[in-house]
Each structure stands twice: as C-alpha cells, then as structure tokens.
Motif scaffolding. Structure first.
Motif, PDB file in Angstrom:
ATOM      1  N   UNK A 136      37.228 -29.919 -86.765  1.00 58.85           N
ATOM      2  CA  UNK A 136      37.338 -28.631 -86.078  1.00 58.85           C
ATOM      3  C   UNK A 136      38.416 -27.755 -86.718  1.00 58.85           C
ATOM      4  N   UNK A 137      39.549 -28.358 -87.086  1.00 62.83           N
ATOM      5  CA  UNK A 137      40.626 -27.607 -87.750  1.00 62.83           C
ATOM      6  C   UNK A 137      40.131 -26.972 -89.038  1.00 62.83           C
ATOM      7  N   UNK A 138      39.478 -27.788 -89.873  1.00 65.31           N
ATOM      8  CA  UNK A 138      38.992 -27.295 -91.164  1.00 65.31           C
ATOM      9  C   UNK A 138      37.911 -26.229 -90.991  1.00 65.31           C
ATOM     10  N   UNK A 139      37.043 -26.415 -90.021  1.00 59.10           N
ATOM     11  CA  UNK A 139      35.961 -25.456 -89.809  1.00 59.10           C
ATOM     12  C   UNK A 139      36.488 -24.128 -89.258  1.00 59.10           C
ATOM     13  N   UNK A 140      37.474 -24.192 -88.355  1.00 61.31           N
ATOM     14  CA  UNK A 140      38.095 -22.956 -87.871  1.00 61.31           C
ATOM     15  C   UNK A 140      38.791 -22.220 -89.014  1.00 61.31           C
ATOM     16  N   UNK A 141      39.466 -22.995 -89.855  1.00 59.23           N
ATOM     17  CA  UNK A 141      40.126 -22.416 -91.022  1.00 59.23           C
ATOM     18  C   UNK A 141      39.101 -21.789 -91.962  1.00 59.23           C
ATOM     19  N   UNK A 142      37.991 -22.487 -92.164  1.00 60.17           N
ATOM     20  CA  UNK A 142      36.924 -21.955 -93.021  1.00 60.17           C
ATOM     21  C   UNK A 142      36.405 -20.633 -92.481  1.00 60.17           C
ATOM     22  N   UNK A 143      36.142 -20.583 -91.177  1.00 62.75           N
ATOM     23  CA  UNK A 143      35.627 -19.352 -90.562  1.00 62.75           C
ATOM     24  C   UNK A 143      36.630 -18.203 -90.734  1.00 62.75           C
ATOM     25  N   UNK A 144      37.907 -18.501 -90.546  1.00 60.86           N
ATOM     26  CA  UNK A 144      38.937 -17.468 -90.692  1.00 60.86           C
ATOM     27  C   UNK A 144      39.013 -16.975 -92.135  1.00 60.86           C
ATOM     28  N   UNK A 145      39.027 -17.913 -93.081  1.00 62.01           N
ATOM     29  CA  UNK A 145      39.117 -17.541 -94.497  1.00 62.01           C
ATOM     30  C   UNK A 145      37.904 -16.722 -94.915  1.00 62.01           C
ATOM     31  N   UNK A 146      36.728 -17.131 -94.483  1.00 63.01           N
ATOM     32  CA  UNK A 146      35.503 -16.409 -94.838  1.00 63.01           C
ATOM     33  C   UNK A 146      35.557 -14.989 -94.285  1.00 63.01           C
ATOM     34  N   UNK A 147      35.994 -14.856 -93.039  1.00 62.93           N
ATOM     35  CA  UNK A 147      36.084 -13.519 -92.431  1.00 62.93           C
ATOM     36  C   UNK A 147      37.138 -12.662 -93.135  1.00 62.93           C
ATOM     37  N   UNK A 148      38.300 -13.241 -93.416  1.00 59.86           N
ATOM     38  CA  UNK A 148      39.405 -12.480 -94.012  1.00 59.86           C
ATOM     39  C   UNK A 148      39.165 -12.117 -95.470  1.00 59.86           C
ATOM     40  N   UNK A 149      38.377 -12.916 -96.174  1.00 59.91           N
ATOM     41  CA  UNK A 149      38.191 -12.684 -97.607  1.00 59.91           C
ATOM     42  C   UNK A 149      36.897 -11.943 -97.922  1.00 59.91           C
ATOM     43  N   UNK A 150      36.202 -11.510 -96.894  1.00 57.40           N
ATOM     44  CA  UNK A 150      34.978 -10.748 -97.139  1.00 57.40           C
ATOM     45  C   UNK A 150      33.777 -11.605 -97.483  1.00 57.40           C
ATOM     46  N   UNK A 151      33.773 -12.868 -97.046  1.00 59.03           N
ATOM     47  CA  UNK A 151      32.601 -13.717 -97.255  1.00 59.03           C
ATOM     48  C   UNK A 151      31.411 -13.163 -96.501  1.00 59.03           C
ATOM     49  N   UNK A 152      30.233 -13.593 -96.867  1.00 60.06           N
ATOM     50  CA  UNK A 152      29.055 -13.011 -96.224  1.00 60.06           C
ATOM     51  C   UNK A 152      28.760 -13.647 -94.865  1.00 60.06           C
ATOM     52  N   UNK A 153      27.857 -13.023 -94.130  1.00 61.84           N
ATOM     53  CA  UNK A 153      27.537 -13.477 -92.778  1.00 61.84           C
ATOM     54  C   UNK A 153      26.897 -14.861 -92.772  1.00 61.84           C
ATOM     55  N   UNK A 154      26.177 -15.210 -93.821  1.00 60.90           N
ATOM     56  CA  UNK A 154      25.559 -16.539 -93.891  1.00 60.90           C
ATOM     57  C   UNK A 154      26.641 -17.623 -93.919  1.00 60.90           C
ATOM     58  N   UNK A 155      27.710 -17.385 -94.681  1.00 59.85           N
ATOM     59  CA  UNK A 155      28.821 -18.342 -94.719  1.00 59.85           C
ATOM     60  C   UNK A 155      29.482 -18.458 -93.354  1.00 59.85           C
ATOM     61  N   UNK A 156      29.718 -17.313 -92.717  1.00 58.92           N
ATOM     62  CA  UNK A 156      30.338 -17.315 -91.389  1.00 58.92           C
ATOM     63  C   UNK A 156      29.449 -18.036 -90.378  1.00 58.92           C
ATOM     64  N   UNK A 157      28.139 -17.816 -90.464  1.00 58.57           N
ATOM     65  CA  UNK A 157      27.198 -18.487 -89.559  1.00 58.57           C
ATOM     66  C   UNK A 157      27.210 -19.995 -89.774  1.00 58.57           C
ATOM     67  N   UNK A 158      27.323 -20.430 -91.025  1.00 58.19           N
ATOM     68  CA  UNK A 158      27.386 -21.865 -91.323  1.00 58.19           C
ATOM     69  C   UNK A 158      28.625 -22.492 -90.686  1.00 58.19           C
ATOM     70  N   UNK A 159      29.748 -21.798 -90.783  1.00 54.82           N
ATOM     71  CA  UNK A 159      30.987 -22.316 -90.190  1.00 54.82           C
ATOM     72  C   UNK A 159      30.857 -22.390 -88.672  1.00 54.82           C
ATOM     73  N   UNK A 160      30.316 -21.348 -88.053  1.00 48.24           N
ATOM     74  CA  UNK A 160      30.138 -21.336 -86.594  1.00 48.24           C
ATOM     75  C   UNK A 160      29.174 -22.439 -86.154  1.00 48.24           C
ATOM     76  N   UNK A 161      28.094 -22.619 -86.882  1.00 43.68           N
ATOM     77  CA  UNK A 161      27.110 -23.650 -86.543  1.00 43.68           C
ATOM     78  C   UNK A 161      27.726 -25.049 -86.635  1.00 43.68           C
ATOM     79  N   UNK A 162      28.495 -25.281 -87.686  1.00 44.54           N
ATOM     80  CA  UNK A 162      29.153 -26.576 -87.849  1.00 44.54           C
ATOM     81  C   UNK A 162      30.168 -26.817 -86.737  1.00 44.54           C
ATOM     82  N   UNK A 163      30.898 -25.765 -86.362  1.00 40.12           N
ATOM     83  CA  UNK A 163      31.844 -25.879 -85.245  1.00 40.12           C
ATOM     84  C   UNK A 163      31.116 -26.210 -83.949  1.00 40.12           C
ATOM     85  N   UNK A 164      29.968 -25.606 -83.736  1.00 35.08           N
ATOM     86  CA  UNK A 164      29.185 -25.881 -82.527  1.00 35.08           C
ATOM     87  C   UNK A 164      28.825 -27.364 -82.453  1.00 35.08           C
TER      88      UNK A 164
END
Length: 187
Positions: A136-164
């Motif tokens: 959960x720590x790594x996935x939350x960090x991934x979601x934050x990094x993707x959002x802050x660095x301009x990653x695409x929505x597919x990457x953000x969705x993958x992080x959210x799905x994995x967190x779920x």
C-alpha cells in the motif's frame, strides 16, 4: 512508425524466435540501415513487448536484455529493467524481479512518471509476497509520483486499481471501493 518498415514475414519470427534468431528474419539489416542506437532499441523493445503480449516471457526478457546491451539512455535503461521485472514477477521469480526493479530505480535520476511505474510494480511485488502494508505504501507513492510528474491517466488508473486490490485483501472494503471508483473515473 517502425513496424511498417519491417518485412511482413518477420512478424511470426519476431514473436516465436529468440533474439538470436532475428538474423534470418532480416531485422539486423533494418537496424543497420537506421544506424541509430535509439531506433535499434525501439525495435528490440517492440519485439520484447510482442513476446510479452503472447506469453513468450523468456523471449521478452531476452529482447529487453538486448536493449540494455545496446547502451540506451537512463530512462530507457530504467524502462527495460522495469519491463523485465514485471515479466519475472508474473513468472513468479520474485527475487529476480526485485533485483530488476531495484536496477530500474537506480538508473533513474530525479522524479519521473517512469519512477512511478517502477514503484507501481514494486508495490505489486510486495502484494504478491503478502506484505500488504508495504504494498500500500509503494502504491500510494506510485500514484502520487505519477500525478505529480505528469504521468498519463492509464498509469494512475493502474495504481488506483492495485491499491483497491490491496484494500480488498485486507478487508478494507470502503477503501477498496473508493480506489475502484477512482479507477473507473480515470479510465
């Protein structure tokens, strides 16, 4: 843009054969004509992606290793290690996957969407190992990094799905639902 330049008969050989088998397929001649490490790396990466897509995991790992041998830039090097790590993880080779993902992080300088993708796969690895808190720590960090660095929505969705899934396994149903709803919003 690279694929149309590859002779039609090469497709099956790229997917079915080993990287060393490409000689008979005419691919090295195509790569030589390009005279560019970047383009050769792109071609080999595509070969790896195709092999991964059809479940030829050994061939995919070999193709990604070939890209690493060509001497790509740091971002490409990190991406190849991440892709190798994801393949090894799906094969159940967790120790090797972890080493590849660590190499991917080491190759990166600064924060980028690629770092977010690496953390995403590290989170998935910890999930498979049963360390849900670390996952959960790594996935939350991934979601934050993707959002802050301009990653695409597919990457953000993958992080959210994995967190779920992590929350689901931990029987934290409201949190799981929140992350799945966010996944649907992003896709």
């Amino acid at each position: 843009e690279l694929l149309p330049q590859i002779p039609e008969h090469v497709g099956e050989q790229l997917v079915d054969g080993g990287v060393g088998d490409l000689d008979g397929a005419g691919v090295p001649a195509v790569a030589e004509d390009r005279r560019s490490v970047g383009q050769t790396s792109q071609l080999l990466e595509m070969v790896g992606d195709l092999r991964d897509l059809v479940g030829h995991f050994e061939g995919a790992c070999r193709a990604y290793a070939e890209v690493l041998e060509v001497g790509p830039d740091a971002e490409t090097r990190a991406r190849m290690h991440r892709k190798r790590g994801s393949v090894l993880q799906r094969r159940g080779d967790y120790a090797e996957a972890e080493a590849e993902l660590q190499a991917a992080e080491a190759a990166l300088v600064g924060v980028s969407a690629e770092l977010g993708r690496v953390r995403l796969w590290r989170g998935r690895l910890e999930h498979r190992r049963g360390d849900y808190a670390r996952s959960a720590e790594l996935l939350l960090e991934a979601a934050r990094i993707i959002a802050d660095s301009g990653g695409d929505e597919a990457d953000a969705a993958e992080a959210e799905d994995s967190l779920a899934f992590v929350h689901w396994v931990r029987q934290e149903i409201p949190d799981a639902r929140r992350h799945w709803e966010r996944t649907v919003e992003l896709r």
